[in-house]
Design a protein around this motif. Structure first.
Motif, PDB file in Angstrom:
ATOM      1  N   ARG A 150       5.696   9.260   0.368  1.00 34.67           N
ATOM      2  CA  ARG A 150       3.990   8.967   0.086  1.00 34.67           C
ATOM      3  C   ARG A 150       4.760   7.494   1.052  1.00 34.67           C
ATOM      4  O   ARG A 150       5.463   6.561  -0.026  1.00 34.67           O
ATOM      5  CB  ARG A 150       3.634   8.944  -0.742  1.00 34.67           C
ATOM      6  N   PRO A 151       4.743   7.235   1.981  1.00 33.07           N
ATOM      7  CA  PRO A 151       5.395   5.849   2.699  1.00 33.07           C
ATOM      8  C   PRO A 151       4.368   4.669   2.033  1.00 33.07           C
ATOM      9  O   PRO A 151       2.994   5.059   1.802  1.00 33.07           O
ATOM     10  CB  PRO A 151       5.195   6.038   4.355  1.00 33.07           C
ATOM     11  N   THR A 152       5.648   3.490   1.160  1.00 33.64           N
ATOM     12  CA  THR A 152       4.895   2.879   0.633  1.00 33.64           C
ATOM     13  C   THR A 152       5.925   1.644   1.365  1.00 33.64           C
ATOM     14  O   THR A 152       6.648   1.291   1.173  1.00 33.64           O
ATOM     15  CB  THR A 152       5.450   3.063  -0.879  1.00 33.64           C
ATOM     16  N   VAL A 153       5.085   0.751   0.910  1.00 32.79           N
ATOM     17  CA  VAL A 153       5.253  -0.932   1.625  1.00 32.79           C
ATOM     18  C   VAL A 153       4.973  -1.525   0.026  1.00 32.79           C
ATOM     19  O   VAL A 153       3.731  -2.384  -0.323  1.00 32.79           O
ATOM     20  CB  VAL A 153       4.761  -1.241   2.779  1.00 32.79           C
ATOM     21  N   SER A 154       5.691  -2.633  -0.659  1.00 34.89           N
ATOM     22  CA  SER A 154       5.707  -3.502  -1.883  1.00 34.89           C
ATOM     23  C   SER A 154       6.355  -4.631  -1.376  1.00 34.89           C
ATOM     24  O   SER A 154       7.069  -4.668  -0.186  1.00 34.89           O
ATOM     25  CB  SER A 154       6.336  -2.333  -2.643  1.00 34.89           C
ATOM     26  N   GLY A 155       5.646  -5.785  -1.461  1.00 30.94           N
ATOM     27  CA  GLY A 155       6.444  -6.927  -1.931  1.00 30.94           C
ATOM     28  C   GLY A 155       5.982  -7.718  -0.555  1.00 30.94           C
ATOM     29  O   GLY A 155       6.368  -8.693  -0.158  1.00 30.94           O
ATOM     30  N   GLY A 156       5.149  -7.339  -0.203  1.00 33.93           N
ATOM     31  CA  GLY A 156       4.589  -8.141   1.460  1.00 33.93           C
ATOM     32  C   GLY A 156       3.728  -6.901   2.650  1.00 33.93           C
ATOM     33  O   GLY A 156       3.360  -5.790   2.461  1.00 33.93           O
ATOM     34  N   ARG A 157       3.669  -7.456   3.853  1.00 35.41           N
ATOM     35  CA  ARG A 157       3.912  -6.906   5.042  1.00 35.41           C
ATOM     36  C   ARG A 157       4.659  -6.473   5.597  1.00 35.41           C
ATOM     37  O   ARG A 157       5.727  -7.336   5.603  1.00 35.41           O
ATOM     38  CB  ARG A 157       2.819  -7.658   5.559  1.00 35.41           C
ATOM     39  N   ALA A 158       4.342  -5.426   6.772  1.00 32.73           N
ATOM     40  CA  ALA A 158       6.114  -4.934   7.665  1.00 32.73           C
ATOM     41  C   ALA A 158       4.839  -3.650   8.437  1.00 32.73           C
ATOM     42  O   ALA A 158       4.399  -3.680   8.210  1.00 32.73           O
ATOM     43  CB  ALA A 158       7.029  -3.989   6.878  1.00 32.73           C
ATOM     44  N   VAL A 201       0.289  -1.873  -0.077  1.00 30.56           N
ATOM     45  CA  VAL A 201      -0.193   0.158  -0.134  1.00 30.56           C
ATOM     46  C   VAL A 201       1.203   0.766   0.274  1.00 30.56           C
ATOM     47  O   VAL A 201       1.951   1.154   0.812  1.00 30.56           O
ATOM     48  CB  VAL A 201      -0.613  -0.432   1.198  1.00 30.56           C
ATOM     49  N   VAL A 202       0.185   1.984  -0.083  1.00 27.17           N
ATOM     50  CA  VAL A 202       0.574   3.634  -0.650  1.00 27.17           C
ATOM     51  C   VAL A 202      -0.086   4.272  -0.046  1.00 27.17           C
ATOM     52  O   VAL A 202      -0.938   4.579   0.246  1.00 27.17           O
ATOM     53  CB  VAL A 202       0.969   4.278  -2.059  1.00 27.17           C
ATOM     54  N   GLY A 203       0.920   5.023   1.554  1.00 28.91           N
ATOM     55  CA  GLY A 203       0.596   5.961   2.347  1.00 28.91           C
ATOM     56  C   GLY A 203      -0.107   7.256   1.813  1.00 28.91           C
ATOM     57  O   GLY A 203       0.434   7.937   0.626  1.00 28.91           O
ATOM     58  N   PRO A 204       0.102   8.203   2.759  1.00 26.57           N
ATOM     59  CA  PRO A 204      -0.834   9.835   2.595  1.00 26.57           C
ATOM     60  C   PRO A 204       0.675  10.373   2.712  1.00 26.57           C
ATOM     61  O   PRO A 204       2.036   9.866   3.535  1.00 26.57           O
ATOM     62  CB  PRO A 204      -1.350  10.174   3.813  1.00 26.57           C
ATOM     63  N   ALA A 235       9.178  -7.904   1.585  1.00 28.79           N
ATOM     64  CA  ALA A 235       8.064  -6.486   1.692  1.00 28.79           C
ATOM     65  C   ALA A 235       9.076  -5.401   2.174  1.00 28.79           C
ATOM     66  O   ALA A 235      10.295  -5.552   3.037  1.00 28.79           O
ATOM     67  CB  ALA A 235       7.217  -6.558   3.535  1.00 28.79           C
ATOM     68  N   LYS A 236       9.099  -4.405   1.108  1.00 30.40           N
ATOM     69  CA  LYS A 236      10.293  -3.160   1.814  1.00 30.40           C
ATOM     70  C   LYS A 236       9.581  -1.940   1.966  1.00 30.40           C
ATOM     71  O   LYS A 236       8.419  -2.169   1.543  1.00 30.40           O
ATOM     72  CB  LYS A 236      11.145  -3.282   0.540  1.00 30.40           C
ATOM     73  N   PHE A 237      10.321  -1.417   2.367  1.00 25.78           N
ATOM     74  CA  PHE A 237       9.487   0.413   3.176  1.00 25.78           C
ATOM     75  C   PHE A 237      10.342   0.931   1.900  1.00 25.78           C
ATOM     76  O   PHE A 237      11.748   1.045   2.124  1.00 25.78           O
ATOM     77  CB  PHE A 237       9.883   0.414   4.243  1.00 25.78           C
ATOM     78  N   ASP A 238       9.565   1.877   0.953  1.00 29.84           N
ATOM     79  CA  ASP A 238      10.365   2.820  -0.009  1.00 29.84           C
ATOM     80  C   ASP A 238      11.519   2.605  -0.284  1.00 29.84           C
ATOM     81  O   ASP A 238      12.718   2.724  -0.742  1.00 29.84           O
ATOM     82  CB  ASP A 238      10.460   3.972   1.225  1.00 29.84           C
TER      83      ASP A 238
END
Length: 155
Positions: free
Chosen positions: A131-139, A90-93, A112-115
């Motif tokens: 815009r904080p973004t987690v991709s590839g899973g959950r973190a 997800v991409v955050g605000p 999971a990766k953060f930005d």
């Protein structure tokens, strides 16, 4: 796990970074001193999991992001506040960091990766925006904010 016990865990980190510039050198220091797999890193990650399970951490949810300010800025943490979010693909605000932001990235599922950064520490310097973004899973991502400063901005 209680909020007071959690604060004591975080105080071990903030005691070592108090007064240091919030910059890439700080990220290098944290990744060397408190790397993923170290007792301190793993203890904080386990504490986050327990606190979420107990219902006092990440107790709010909006836009697919669970979040919450765990500790307001305080002298026991050298003026840092502590926020923890749980994000999955997800991409955050968008927001700005007037004094910088220190991120502890704790992947929970997948790669999971953060930005774009995996497990460990990443630092945004003062005045940065993202815009904080987690991709590839959950973190989980734990944010240390000097003086608790964060400004949500228009996109």
């Amino acid at each position: 796990m209680t909020p007071d016990t959690f604060q004591a865990l975080i105080a071990r980190i903030t005691a070592e970074i108090a007064g240091k510039p919030v910059d890439a050198a700080l990220a290098d220091f944290l990744n060397t001193r408190f790397p993923p797999g170290s007792a301190e890193f793993d203890e904080i990650a386990a504490a986050c999991k327990q606190a979420v399970a107990d219902g006092w951490m990440c107790e709010r949810e909006h836009g697919g992001i669970k979040y919450g300010r765990v500790i307001k800025p305080c002298t026991a943490l050298a003026g840092y506040s502590v926020d923890v979010v749980e994000m999955r693909d997800v991409v955050g605000p968008q927001h700005a960091h007037p004094n910088g932001e220190i991120d502890m990235i704790m992947p929970l599922e997948g790669d999971a990766k953060f930005d774009g950064h995996g497990a460990g520490w990443f630092v945004y310097g003062p005045g940065t925006v993202h815009r904080p973004t987690v991709s590839g899973g959950r973190a989980y991502v734990l944010y240390l904010l000097p003086d608790g400063a964060i400004e949500f901005t228009r996109q």
